[in-house]
Design a protein around this motif. Structure first.
Motif, PDB file in Angstrom:
ATOM      1  N   ALA A  42     -12.622  44.670  11.143  1.00  0.00           N
ATOM      2  CA  ALA A  42     -11.895  44.922   9.639  1.00  0.00           C
ATOM      3  C   ALA A  42     -11.138  45.695   9.690  1.00  0.00           C
ATOM      4  O   ALA A  42     -11.844  46.876   9.618  1.00  0.00           O
ATOM      5  N   VAL A  43     -10.781  45.141   8.468  1.00  0.00           N
ATOM      6  CA  VAL A  43      -9.237  47.065   7.923  1.00  0.00           C
ATOM      7  C   VAL A  43      -8.958  46.203   6.714  1.00  0.00           C
ATOM      8  O   VAL A  43      -8.222  45.020   6.387  1.00  0.00           O
ATOM      9  N   SER A  44      -9.079  47.611   5.786  1.00  0.00           N
ATOM     10  CA  SER A  44      -8.837  46.870   4.420  1.00  0.00           C
ATOM     11  C   SER A  44      -7.329  46.918   3.972  1.00  0.00           C
ATOM     12  O   SER A  44      -6.524  47.749   4.979  1.00  0.00           O
ATOM     13  N   LEU A  45      -7.121  46.548   3.149  1.00  0.00           N
ATOM     14  CA  LEU A  45      -5.486  46.533   2.756  1.00  0.00           C
ATOM     15  C   LEU A  45      -4.940  47.480   2.720  1.00  0.00           C
ATOM     16  O   LEU A  45      -3.813  48.204   2.754  1.00  0.00           O
ATOM     17  N   CYS A  64      -3.778  52.171  14.586  1.00  0.00           N
ATOM     18  CA  CYS A  64      -5.347  51.852  16.059  1.00  0.00           C
ATOM     19  C   CYS A  64      -5.583  53.872  16.340  1.00  0.00           C
ATOM     20  O   CYS A  64      -6.132  53.886  16.943  1.00  0.00           O
ATOM     21  N   ASP A  65      -4.589  53.968  15.995  1.00  0.00           N
ATOM     22  CA  ASP A  65      -5.336  55.601  16.076  1.00  0.00           C
ATOM     23  C   ASP A  65      -6.287  56.271  14.782  1.00  0.00           C
ATOM     24  O   ASP A  65      -6.686  57.551  14.856  1.00  0.00           O
ATOM     25  N   ILE A  66      -5.695  55.204  13.663  1.00  0.00           N
ATOM     26  CA  ILE A  66      -7.033  56.562  12.492  1.00  0.00           C
ATOM     27  C   ILE A  66      -8.810  55.915  13.331  1.00  0.00           C
ATOM     28  O   ILE A  66      -9.152  55.278  14.235  1.00  0.00           O
ATOM     29  N   PRO A  67      -9.266  57.071  13.684  1.00  0.00           N
ATOM     30  CA  PRO A  67     -10.367  57.363  14.201  1.00  0.00           C
ATOM     31  C   PRO A  67     -11.356  56.203  13.385  1.00  0.00           C
ATOM     32  O   PRO A  67     -12.542  55.851  14.804  1.00  0.00           O
ATOM     33  N   ALA A  68     -11.725  55.213  12.417  1.00  0.00           N
ATOM     34  CA  ALA A  68     -12.308  54.441  11.720  1.00  0.00           C
ATOM     35  C   ALA A  68     -12.120  53.481  12.714  1.00  0.00           C
ATOM     36  O   ALA A  68     -12.599  52.675  12.725  1.00  0.00           O
ATOM     37  N   ILE A  69     -10.808  53.579  12.335  1.00  0.00           N
ATOM     38  CA  ILE A  69     -10.181  51.576  13.207  1.00  0.00           C
ATOM     39  C   ILE A  69     -10.385  51.741  14.365  1.00  0.00           C
ATOM     40  O   ILE A  69     -11.251  51.161  15.044  1.00  0.00           O
ATOM     41  N   ALA A  70     -10.157  52.293  15.071  1.00  0.00           N
ATOM     42  CA  ALA A  70     -10.714  53.037  16.638  1.00  0.00           C
ATOM     43  C   ALA A  70     -11.640  52.933  17.088  1.00  0.00           C
ATOM     44  O   ALA A  70     -12.141  51.836  17.763  1.00  0.00           O
ATOM     45  N   GLU A  71     -12.798  52.601  16.038  1.00  0.00           N
ATOM     46  CA  GLU A  71     -14.352  53.035  16.271  1.00  0.00           C
ATOM     47  C   GLU A  71     -14.171  51.350  16.192  1.00  0.00           C
ATOM     48  O   GLU A  71     -15.490  50.674  16.720  1.00  0.00           O
ATOM     49  N   PHE A  73     -12.778  49.007  16.123  1.00  0.00           N
ATOM     50  CA  PHE A  73     -12.005  48.230  17.155  1.00  0.00           C
ATOM     51  C   PHE A  73     -12.869  48.291  18.550  1.00  0.00           C
ATOM     52  O   PHE A  73     -12.988  47.112  19.240  1.00  0.00           O
ATOM     53  N   GLU A  74     -12.907  49.202  19.195  1.00  0.00           N
ATOM     54  CA  GLU A  74     -13.876  49.113  20.727  1.00  0.00           C
ATOM     55  C   GLU A  74     -14.806  48.653  19.886  1.00  0.00           C
ATOM     56  O   GLU A  74     -15.726  48.405  20.964  1.00  0.00           O
ATOM     57  N   GLN A  75     -15.833  48.271  18.829  1.00  0.00           N
ATOM     58  CA  GLN A  75     -17.309  48.136  18.907  1.00  0.00           C
ATOM     59  C   GLN A  75     -16.570  46.660  19.100  1.00  0.00           C
ATOM     60  O   GLN A  75     -17.830  45.640  19.249  1.00  0.00           O
ATOM     61  N   ALA A  76     -15.575  45.896  18.561  1.00  0.00           N
ATOM     62  CA  ALA A  76     -15.450  44.597  18.900  1.00  0.00           C
ATOM     63  C   ALA A  76     -15.064  44.496  19.412  1.00  0.00           C
ATOM     64  O   ALA A  76     -15.160  42.652  20.573  1.00  0.00           O
ATOM     65  N   VAL A  77     -13.968  45.141  20.148  1.00  0.00           N
ATOM     66  CA  VAL A  77     -13.302  44.615  21.889  1.00  0.00           C
ATOM     67  C   VAL A  77     -14.205  45.003  22.737  1.00  0.00           C
ATOM     68  O   VAL A  77     -13.803  44.716  24.198  1.00  0.00           O
ATOM     69  N   GLY A  78     -14.268  46.030  23.105  1.00  0.00           N
ATOM     70  CA  GLY A  78     -15.838  46.859  23.663  1.00  0.00           C
ATOM     71  C   GLY A  78     -15.121  47.913  24.903  1.00  0.00           C
ATOM     72  O   GLY A  78     -15.226  48.613  25.198  1.00  0.00           O
ATOM     73  N   HIS A  79     -13.084  48.603  24.221  1.00  0.00           N
ATOM     74  CA  HIS A  79     -12.925  49.456  24.807  1.00  0.00           C
ATOM     75  C   HIS A  79     -11.921  50.240  23.980  1.00  0.00           C
ATOM     76  O   HIS A  79     -11.613  49.042  22.806  1.00  0.00           O
TER      77      HIS A  79
END
Length: 275
Positions: A42-45, A64-71, A73-79
């Motif tokens: 999930a990424v907001s507008l 992807c370098d934004i910590p919240a989005i990276a977190e 991503f890792e939860q969704a994809v596994g890394h």
């Protein structure tokens, strides 16, 4: 041979989304949201708008370098998101962008009239974008149907480095035969686009209301109260402060007056680099 300081502008280099087309710059931002969603992230507008103006691969890497989005991503994809993941997102983003670009292809009100006035003042019209060439081909074709044809188009993947580097703006200078970068004005709705113009040694004009920073449709913009509009102008001006645009205007419709002012400054011997 002696240096001759330009006394008039020769060229305006215009951005595309949020500047000439797509009031509110919705075409790229909404597709970022959809591309990430296809990976379960999930990424907001509002988040998607943050790096606007950069090339799209770099834009995704920055998100992807934004910590919240990276977190997320890792939860969704596994890394954590790698460059390979960024490329996978980019490869999903591109067909979505090409498919839906027509939904946000309308010219910004007043754009055609303003550009016609620039041409009457003797300016060539260059252009560049954070879009790669495959998207720009479609954007350009749609704009032509609506009456807008730039003299030159430089996509982000047609130069070694995209914004905020000056390469796209300078590619326009070379292609259009402009004699001096001080005789150019770069018009953009994003900080990377203004930095591009600044780095190229040009005059710069930031758009506060038609683009990414305000992020409203034309109808929503027109519906703002005078008080709210003043607040939003001030907020957007603060966002542009670090990039140091020479001028801030609402939309491209206000550009001809700025051109006249720059011409007067050039005639007095002023330069964009010193301002």
């Amino acid at each position: 041979m002696q240096y001759q300081h330009p006394d008039r502008l020769q060229c305006a280099i215009l951005d595309w989304a949020g500047t000439v087309v797509d009031f509110g710059s919705f075409a790229p931002t909404q597709i970022f949201v959809e591309a990430f969603a296809e990976f379960g992230v999930a990424v907001s507008l509002e988040e998607a708008r943050g790096p606007m103006g950069m090339g799209k691969w770099d834009h995704i890497r920055t998100l992807c370098d934004i910590p919240a989005i990276a977190e997320r991503f890792e939860q969704a994809v596994g890394h954590a998101p790698s460059d390979d993941d960024v490329t996978a997102l980019y490869e999903r983003f591109m067909p979505l962008q090409i498919e839906k670009i027509a939904e946000h292809s309308a010219l910004i009100p007043g754009a055609l009239e303003a550009i016609a006035e620039l041409r009457q003042r003797g300016l060539k019209v260059g252009s560049c974008s954070g879009y790669p060439a495959v998207v720009m081909d479609k954007v350009v074709a749609l704009a032509e149907r609506n009456g807008y044809v730039a003299d030159q188009v430089v996509a982000t993947d047609e130069v070694p480095n995209g914004r905020p580097h000056p390469a796209q703006a300078l590619a326009n200078v070379i292609a259009l035969g402009v004699s001096d970068v001080a005789a150019c004005v770069k018009v953009d709705d994003t900080t990377p686009g203004i930095l591009e113009g600044r780095s190229a040694g040009m005059w710069t004009v930031a758009l506060t209301c038609s683009g990414n920073a305000l992020g409203l449709t034309h109808e929503a913009f027109r519906a703002l109260t005078a008080e709210k509009l003043a607040q939003e102008r001030a907020r957007v001006a603060r966002l542009f402060e670090a990039s140091r645009p020479h001028y801030l205007i609402d939309t491209i419709a206000d550009l001809p007056g700025v051109i006249d002012d720059i011409n007067a400054r050039l005639a007095r011997g002023e330069t964009p680099q010193a301002s």
